[in-house]
Design a protein around this motif. Structure first.
Motif, mmCIF file in Angstrom:
data_model
loop_
_atom_site.group_PDB
_atom_site.id
_atom_site.type_symbol
_atom_site.label_atom_id
_atom_site.label_comp_id
_atom_site.label_asym_id
_atom_site.label_seq_id
_atom_site.Cartn_x
_atom_site.Cartn_y
_atom_site.Cartn_z
ATOM 1 N N MET A 1 -10.445 10.147 -8.398
ATOM 2 C CA MET A 1 -10.188 8.720 -8.159
ATOM 3 C C MET A 1 -8.960 8.542 -7.274
ATOM 4 O O MET A 1 -8.983 7.780 -6.302
ATOM 5 C CB MET A 1 -9.989 7.983 -9.491
ATOM 6 N N MET A 2 -7.879 9.256 -7.597
ATOM 7 C CA MET A 2 -6.652 9.125 -6.814
ATOM 8 C C MET A 2 -6.864 9.631 -5.390
ATOM 9 O O MET A 2 -6.393 9.009 -4.434
ATOM 10 C CB MET A 2 -5.497 9.891 -7.473
ATOM 11 N N SER A 3 -7.572 10.728 -5.227
ATOM 12 C CA SER A 3 -7.852 11.254 -3.879
ATOM 13 C C SER A 3 -8.592 10.230 -3.036
ATOM 14 O O SER A 3 -8.262 10.019 -1.866
ATOM 15 C CB SER A 3 -8.671 12.543 -3.969
ATOM 16 N N ASP A 4 -9.584 9.583 -3.640
ATOM 17 C CA ASP A 4 -10.351 8.555 -2.923
ATOM 18 C C ASP A 4 -9.468 7.369 -2.549
ATOM 19 O O ASP A 4 -9.517 6.878 -1.418
ATOM 20 C CB ASP A 4 -11.534 8.068 -3.767
ATOM 21 N N PHE A 5 -8.662 6.896 -3.498
ATOM 22 C CA PHE A 5 -7.765 5.765 -3.236
ATOM 23 C C PHE A 5 -6.802 6.114 -2.098
ATOM 24 O O PHE A 5 -6.593 5.320 -1.184
ATOM 25 C CB PHE A 5 -6.940 5.412 -4.478
ATOM 26 N N ILE A 6 -6.206 7.300 -2.172
ATOM 27 C CA ILE A 6 -5.197 7.713 -1.194
ATOM 28 C C ILE A 6 -5.792 7.779 0.208
ATOM 29 O O ILE A 6 -5.219 7.236 1.161
ATOM 30 C CB ILE A 6 -4.562 9.066 -1.609
ATOM 31 N N ALA A 7 -6.933 8.423 0.356
ATOM 32 C CA ALA A 7 -7.552 8.555 1.682
ATOM 33 C C ALA A 7 -7.860 7.183 2.283
ATOM 34 O O ALA A 7 -7.576 6.926 3.463
ATOM 35 C CB ALA A 7 -8.827 9.392 1.591
ATOM 36 N N GLU A 8 -8.394 6.287 1.485
ATOM 37 C CA GLU A 8 -8.739 4.950 1.965
ATOM 38 C C GLU A 8 -7.488 4.155 2.347
ATOM 39 O O GLU A 8 -7.451 3.493 3.382
ATOM 40 C CB GLU A 8 -9.526 4.223 0.864
ATOM 41 N N GLN A 9 -6.467 4.218 1.515
ATOM 42 C CA GLN A 9 -5.262 3.431 1.762
ATOM 43 C C GLN A 9 -4.454 3.967 2.937
ATOM 44 O O GLN A 9 -3.845 3.194 3.674
ATOM 45 C CB GLN A 9 -4.425 3.347 0.487
ATOM 46 N N LEU B 1 0.828 -1.207 0.000
ATOM 47 C CA LEU B 1 0.000 0.000 0.000
ATOM 48 C C LEU B 1 0.862 1.257 0.000
ATOM 49 O O LEU B 1 0.523 2.250 -0.656
ATOM 50 C CB LEU B 1 -0.948 0.003 1.202
ATOM 51 N N SER B 2 1.973 1.224 0.710
ATOM 52 C CA SER B 2 2.890 2.367 0.713
ATOM 53 C C SER B 2 3.421 2.645 -0.694
ATOM 54 O O SER B 2 3.526 3.798 -1.113
ATOM 55 C CB SER B 2 4.057 2.124 1.667
#
Length: 156
Positions: free
Chosen positions: A136-144, A111-112
């Motif tokens: 999309m990237m903002s959503d992925f980043i916040a979740e991860q 994930l890192s």
């Protein structure tokens, strides 16, 4: 400036599709590692982690589809062979991992690595005025980031 059918700069969009294909490759390798972790985990954390890894690979499968569809939306062609994925992936590969700490550590490391790629794409999509990829990237980043925090708490 030449634009795509959705009104984005064609040159910047081509760069984005290359980066998104890199992310797609990394997610495919990560997904397969998660399947292996799900199948092979042993020990006292088996029940907890077996379910958690299934949750993670199901989520990854959805992200893989979203990334590929975004590449198509931008006018690119998603990579789709294992050879392409292996050549382009930077996430660690998990093989024959049965230990809970080793398995969770692999997920955190993966994930890192995904976060680094996503942050680069976030910058590129911002520069290209591509709100769809940016979102999309903002959503992925916040979740991860939250998942890394939780897994790190589990490890400690």
């Amino acid at each position: 400036m030449k634009t795509t059918i959705i009104g984005l700069d064609e040159q910047k969009t081509e760069k984005l599709t290359i980066s998104l294909n890199g992310l797609l490759s990394n997610f495919q390798v990560y997904y397969q590692s998660l399947r292996g972790l799900h199948w092979n985990i042993k020990g006292k954390s088996f029940f907890e982690l077996h379910v958690k890894f299934e949750e993670f690979y199901t989520d990854s499968q959805e992200k893989i589809d979203s990334i590929a569809e975004r590449i198509l939306t931008l006018g690119g062609k998603p990579l789709h062979t294992f050879a392409d994925y292996s050549e382009n992936a930077k996430v660690p590969v998990g093989k024959d991992i049965t230990n809970d700490v080793e398995a969770v550590s692999l997920v955190v490391k993966s994930l890192s690595e995904l976060l680094k790629i996503e942050r680069t794409i976030l910058d590129e999509s911002d520069e290209a005025n591509d709100e769809g990829t940016n979102s999309m990237m903002s959503d992925f980043i916040a979740e991860q980031e939250k998942t890394i925090w939780m897994l790190s708490s589990w490890l400690n």
